[in-house]
Write a protein that holds these residues in place. Structure first.
Motif, mmCIF file in Angstrom:
data_model
loop_
_atom_site.group_PDB
_atom_site.id
_atom_site.type_symbol
_atom_site.label_atom_id
_atom_site.label_comp_id
_atom_site.label_asym_id
_atom_site.label_seq_id
_atom_site.Cartn_x
_atom_site.Cartn_y
_atom_site.Cartn_z
ATOM 1 N N ARG A 216 57.126 13.082 57.482
ATOM 2 C CA ARG A 216 57.485 12.810 58.868
ATOM 3 C C ARG A 216 58.974 12.526 59.004
ATOM 4 N N LYS A 217 59.605 13.332 59.831
ATOM 5 C CA LYS A 217 61.051 13.252 60.022
ATOM 6 C C LYS A 217 61.484 11.856 60.476
ATOM 7 N N GLU A 218 60.783 11.306 61.425
ATOM 8 C CA GLU A 218 61.149 10.003 61.973
ATOM 9 C C GLU A 218 61.112 8.920 60.901
ATOM 10 N N ARG A 219 60.049 8.955 60.064
ATOM 11 C CA ARG A 219 59.900 7.942 59.020
ATOM 12 C C ARG A 219 60.943 8.126 57.916
ATOM 13 N N VAL A 220 61.215 9.385 57.546
ATOM 14 C CA VAL A 220 62.239 9.660 56.537
ATOM 15 C C VAL A 220 63.567 9.079 56.977
ATOM 16 N N GLU A 221 63.954 9.364 58.203
ATOM 17 C CA GLU A 221 65.253 8.918 58.705
ATOM 18 C C GLU A 221 65.294 7.404 58.892
ATOM 19 N N GLU A 222 64.156 6.814 59.206
ATOM 20 C CA GLU A 222 64.091 5.359 59.339
ATOM 21 C C GLU A 222 64.358 4.673 58.000
ATOM 22 N N ILE A 223 63.693 5.159 56.939
ATOM 23 C CA ILE A 223 63.852 4.558 55.611
ATOM 24 C C ILE A 223 65.266 4.785 55.079
ATOM 25 N N LEU B 297 83.796 8.580 41.900
ATOM 26 C CA LEU B 297 84.252 7.194 41.765
ATOM 27 C C LEU B 297 83.089 6.234 41.594
ATOM 28 N N TYR B 298 82.000 6.545 42.284
ATOM 29 C CA TYR B 298 80.852 5.617 42.262
ATOM 30 C C TYR B 298 79.601 6.382 42.654
ATOM 31 N N GLU B 299 78.514 6.091 41.963
ATOM 32 C CA GLU B 299 77.240 6.730 42.290
ATOM 33 C C GLU B 299 76.098 5.758 42.024
ATOM 34 N N LYS B 300 75.168 5.711 42.943
ATOM 35 C CA LYS B 300 74.016 4.827 42.785
ATOM 36 C C LYS B 300 72.800 5.470 43.433
ATOM 37 N N THR B 301 71.661 5.340 42.769
ATOM 38 C CA THR B 301 70.414 5.852 43.332
ATOM 39 C C THR B 301 69.682 4.728 44.050
ATOM 40 N N LEU B 302 69.455 4.928 45.336
ATOM 41 C CA LEU B 302 68.694 3.970 46.146
ATOM 42 C C LEU B 302 67.234 4.395 46.125
ATOM 43 N N VAL B 303 66.345 3.448 45.922
ATOM 44 C CA VAL B 303 64.912 3.764 45.786
ATOM 45 C C VAL B 303 64.117 3.020 46.848
ATOM 46 N N ALA B 304 63.134 3.718 47.437
ATOM 47 C CA ALA B 304 62.284 3.090 48.449
ATOM 48 C C ALA B 304 60.912 3.750 48.440
ATOM 49 N N ASP B 305 59.881 2.981 48.813
ATOM 50 C CA ASP B 305 58.539 3.532 48.967
ATOM 51 C C ASP B 305 58.471 4.271 50.296
ATOM 52 N N PHE B 306 57.890 5.463 50.258
ATOM 53 C CA PHE B 306 57.705 6.207 51.499
ATOM 54 C C PHE B 306 56.276 6.007 51.973
ATOM 55 N N THR B 307 56.116 5.260 53.044
ATOM 56 C CA THR B 307 54.798 5.048 53.618
ATOM 57 C C THR B 307 54.887 5.336 55.106
ATOM 58 N N VAL B 308 53.881 5.955 55.633
ATOM 59 C CA VAL B 308 53.852 6.271 57.051
ATOM 60 C C VAL B 308 53.259 5.109 57.810
ATOM 61 N N GLN B 309 54.025 4.551 58.711
ATOM 62 C CA GLN B 309 53.526 3.427 59.506
ATOM 63 C C GLN B 309 52.501 3.908 60.512
ATOM 64 N N LYS B 310 51.453 3.141 60.670
ATOM 65 C CA LYS B 310 50.396 3.478 61.633
ATOM 66 C C LYS B 310 50.795 3.027 63.031
#
Length: 229
Positions: free
Chosen positions: A50-57, A216-229
């Motif tokens: 879901r586009k909206e949820r991806v962009e929110e996270i 110069l700098y690189e970091k991987t940001l990690v998050a759970d992708f869950t679709v809100q009801k």
């Protein structure tokens, strides 16, 4: 996330898609694999986020990361810390070489003294020549390895530009009426890749700051992708 979101299976870029063109606003919007869209399920199995949820996270994680980097001199400190970590294995090799070079110099000094005092055994001269050759090789190896160290010079104008962008982007993310296009325009300069692992539903976002070809700098940001009801 157009242009920076990739499929976890085939590596193709994810593209926007709507569940229906007859519904208001085109229906629910998704990101789907561009490889699947062009070549079908035999090339890559379907997955839609879901586009909206991806962009929110992404917005939430990016905002938090930028807030932290924008504090005082934290951005500059993180750049130096990143490069120290990248060079860690080189420093370890240099330390080992320094130990070997110091040992060889001490042994050569002892043998030279024995030769000068007449205490040397017949084979000492050959051994001395071998040690001198080995020392020369170790010194050359040390110099060559030292040259591979990634020194980092941070132009003031670049730091000022990035800090301005960070403040602008944080302000845009905080403003509910901000244009998604404007947010993407700034975010895409520093967010180089977004991938969601379909089995684990874990999102990985690569935050990257570059000047020219130098990272110069690189970091991987990690998050759970869950679709809100």
């Amino acid at each position: 996330m157009r242009g920076i979101m990739y499929c976890d299976r085939c590596g193709n870029k994810m593209v926007g898609n709507s569940s229906s063109t007859h519904k208001k606003n085109g229906g629910q919007k998704y990101y789907i694999c561009g490889g699947y869209q062009r070549h079908g399920k035999d090339f890559c199995s379907y997955v839609g986020w879901r586009k909206e949820r991806v962009e929110e996270i992404v917005s939430m994680k990016l905002r938090n990361a930028l807030l932290r980097l924008s504090l005082d001199n934290h951005f500059e400190e993180e750049i130096h810390r990143y490069h120290a970590e990248q060079n860690k294995h080189v420093y370890m090799q240099l330390s080992d070489l320094e130990t070997e070079i110091t040992f060889l110099k001490k042994r050569i000094e002892v043998i030279e003294k024995d030769i000068a005092s007449g205490k040397a055994k017949p084979y000492y001269l050959d051994m001395l020549n071998e040690m001198r050759q080995e020392l020369l090789e170790k010194d050359t190896e040390y110099s060559t390895l030292s040259a591979t160290l990634n020194s980092v010079t941070i132009p003031d104008y670049y730091i000022d530009s990035v800090k301005y962008d960070m403040k602008t982007l944080i302000s845009l993310l905080d403003n509910e009426d901000s244009s998604p296009q404007m947010i993407y325009q700034v975010a895409s300069k520093y967010l180089s890749r977004v991938v969601i692992q379909r089995e684990t539903k874990v999102m990985h976002m690569i935050l990257q700051f570059k000047t020219g070809d130098i990272t110069l700098y690189e970091k991987t940001l990690v998050a759970d992708f869950t679709v809100q009801k």
